[in-house]
Scaffold this motif. Structure first.
Motif, PDB file in Angstrom:
ATOM      1  N   TYR A 201       2.967  -8.775  19.544  1.00  0.00           N
ATOM      2  CA  TYR A 201       2.473  -7.646  20.238  1.00  0.00           C
ATOM      3  C   TYR A 201       1.169  -7.530  20.836  1.00  0.00           C
ATOM      4  O   TYR A 201       0.426  -8.356  20.622  1.00  0.00           O
ATOM      5  N   ILE A 202       1.129  -6.888  21.999  1.00  0.00           N
ATOM      6  CA  ILE A 202      -0.014  -6.563  22.667  1.00  0.00           C
ATOM      7  C   ILE A 202      -0.734  -5.469  22.251  1.00  0.00           C
ATOM      8  O   ILE A 202      -0.295  -4.417  22.258  1.00  0.00           O
ATOM      9  N   GLY A 203      -1.896  -5.586  22.068  1.00  0.00           N
ATOM     10  CA  GLY A 203      -2.751  -4.698  21.142  1.00  0.00           C
ATOM     11  C   GLY A 203      -3.446  -3.534  22.253  1.00  0.00           C
ATOM     12  O   GLY A 203      -4.034  -4.231  23.258  1.00  0.00           O
ATOM     13  N   GLY A 204      -3.383  -2.436  22.104  1.00  0.00           N
ATOM     14  CA  GLY A 204      -3.946  -1.394  22.793  1.00  0.00           C
ATOM     15  C   GLY A 204      -5.088  -0.398  22.146  1.00  0.00           C
ATOM     16  O   GLY A 204      -5.929  -0.347  22.867  1.00  0.00           O
ATOM     17  N   THR A 205      -4.793  -0.378  20.877  1.00  0.00           N
ATOM     18  CA  THR A 205      -5.870   0.451  20.228  1.00  0.00           C
ATOM     19  C   THR A 205      -7.204  -0.148  20.396  1.00  0.00           C
ATOM     20  O   THR A 205      -8.049   0.676  20.494  1.00  0.00           O
ATOM     21  N   LYS A 206      -7.265  -1.558  20.136  1.00  0.00           N
ATOM     22  CA  LYS A 206      -8.581  -2.246  20.264  1.00  0.00           C
ATOM     23  C   LYS A 206      -9.089  -2.762  21.745  1.00  0.00           C
ATOM     24  O   LYS A 206     -10.092  -3.205  21.783  1.00  0.00           O
ATOM     25  N   VAL A 207      -8.154  -2.640  22.611  1.00  0.00           N
ATOM     26  CA  VAL A 207      -8.438  -2.815  24.288  1.00  0.00           C
ATOM     27  C   VAL A 207      -8.209  -1.895  25.051  1.00  0.00           C
ATOM     28  O   VAL A 207      -7.475  -2.005  25.999  1.00  0.00           O
ATOM     29  N   GLY A 208      -9.082  -0.749  24.777  1.00  0.00           N
ATOM     30  CA  GLY A 208      -9.121   0.612  25.989  1.00  0.00           C
ATOM     31  C   GLY A 208      -8.074   1.554  25.725  1.00  0.00           C
ATOM     32  O   GLY A 208      -8.275   2.403  26.459  1.00  0.00           O
ATOM     33  N   ALA A 209      -7.216   1.663  24.641  1.00  0.00           N
ATOM     34  CA  ALA A 209      -6.158   2.818  24.525  1.00  0.00           C
ATOM     35  C   ALA A 209      -6.613   3.495  23.647  1.00  0.00           C
ATOM     36  O   ALA A 209      -7.436   3.195  22.601  1.00  0.00           O
TER      37      ALA A 209
END
Length: 341
Positions: A201-209
């Protein structure tokens, strides 16, 4: 107070907030069936160089790990992970709660070594009573690891080869994947990961989302009726647009990679400050998490000006803490750190 506590303390990148506001009054279907989710999926497939990838959005990392692992494993299987792995330590037993054991392996700086994995699997099947044991049904890695360390392409290729030999899927937790990909010490690309992993999975929570992770099945191996299985586990978001719009924005004009690169640049500047201040490193990582050793009295003073994460006791008078940069870290934040040490 300036925070280096983690990489998700700030809300969301301004471009994401702008897009959410712009689309706020659009009437869109729910549960991830809207046009923004589909657009985001197409952009992720292109970034992975995997046209056949099956992409699904989940609200957070724990939900992604729990849902993916529990739906891909058979009843009698467990998942192999490093002792320091996120599912082993920091997810409150979420995987075990689904009925699947986490099979822990010794690690080195957070990483599973290919030879250790291979020896474990060989020993398992060599045991004459292995039918009475929890079968290893999947390998879980995180990249970067809990210690900010990275797998090399060679290591991942070896682990992938071992998994395919034993016919078990290789799953990568990419909560901080952007920071790993943008590290100057990384020789792995997103297409490499898509090629070598069965699911990640491509993390969004820790990378700007604000929230959200993009789960990518790369071998036409998404479990049947996956949306049904997500909902059964209480992890299906009715307003799926929230996730689609965010990832559509992150994967427009390389935003995901640019803001990840920024965090790495800030981490490199942070390391230079720490070295100049003669701070002792517990582990100097190539990504956005740095682990340092400080005297306990110094920690008390530092807490008055900075937020950071306790990691572990080093000895009676020293403690290991983690400092994390993110997409939102500024030069001014680093200036305060320098003045506080």
């Amino acid at each position: 107070m300036i925070s280096f506590e983690n990489d998700y303390s700030a809300g969301a990148h301004p471009k994401i907030l702008e897009k959410l506001i712009q689309t706020n009054l659009e009437m869109l279907p729910g549960y991830g069936t809207d046009s923004y989710c589909e657009s985001a999926k197409e952009k992720i497939r292109a970034a992975c160089a995997c046209e056949s990838a099956q992409v699904e959005f989940l609200v957070g990392g724990t939900q992604a790990n729990s849902v993916v692992i529990s739906t891909m494993l058979k009843d009698y299987e467990g998942v192999i992970a490093a002792k320091t792995g996120h599912i082993s330590v920091h997810e409150a037993g979420a995987v075990e709660y689904t009925g699947h054991k986490v099979l822990e392996l010794e690690e080195k700086e957070g990483k599973i070594q290919p030879e250790v994995l291979e020896n474990y699997l060989k020993s398992f099947y060599a045991d004459e009573i292995h039918e009475h044991m929890v079968f290893p049904g999947m390998v879980y890695l995180s990249h970067p690891t809990e210690y900010g360390t990275l797998y090399t392409r060679e290591e991942l290729e070896k682990i992938s080869e071992i998994c395919h030999h034993y016919e078990i899927p290789l799953y990568m937790d990419g909560a901080r994947l952007g920071y790993g990909l943008m590290s100057p010490q990384s020789d792995l690309s997103l297409p490499d990961i898509a090629r070598l992993c069965d699911v990640f999975y491509i993390g969004g929570t820790k990378v700007g989302a604000l929230c959200g992770e993009a789960v990518v099945f790369t071998k036409n191996n998404r479990p049947a009726h996956f949306v049904n299985l997500i909902k059964k586990r209480g992890a299906l978001l009715a307003k799926g647009r929230l996730l689609g719009i965010q990832f559509d924005t992150l994967f427009t004009d390389n935003l995901y990679f640019e803001i990840s690169r920024h965090a790495i640049e800030m981490a490199e500047k942070m390391k230079a400050i720490l070295h100049k201040k003669n701070v002792n490193f517990y582990l100097e990582s190539p990504t956005n998490q740095q682990f340092i050793i400080l005297e306990n009295e110094k920690l008390k003073q530092l807490k008055e000006k900075l937020a950071f994460s306790f990691w572990e006791r080093y000895d009676e008078t020293h403690t290991v803490i983690r400092l994390a940069t993110s997409w939102s870290t500024t030069e001014e934040d680093l200036k305060v750190l320098k003045e506080s040490l």
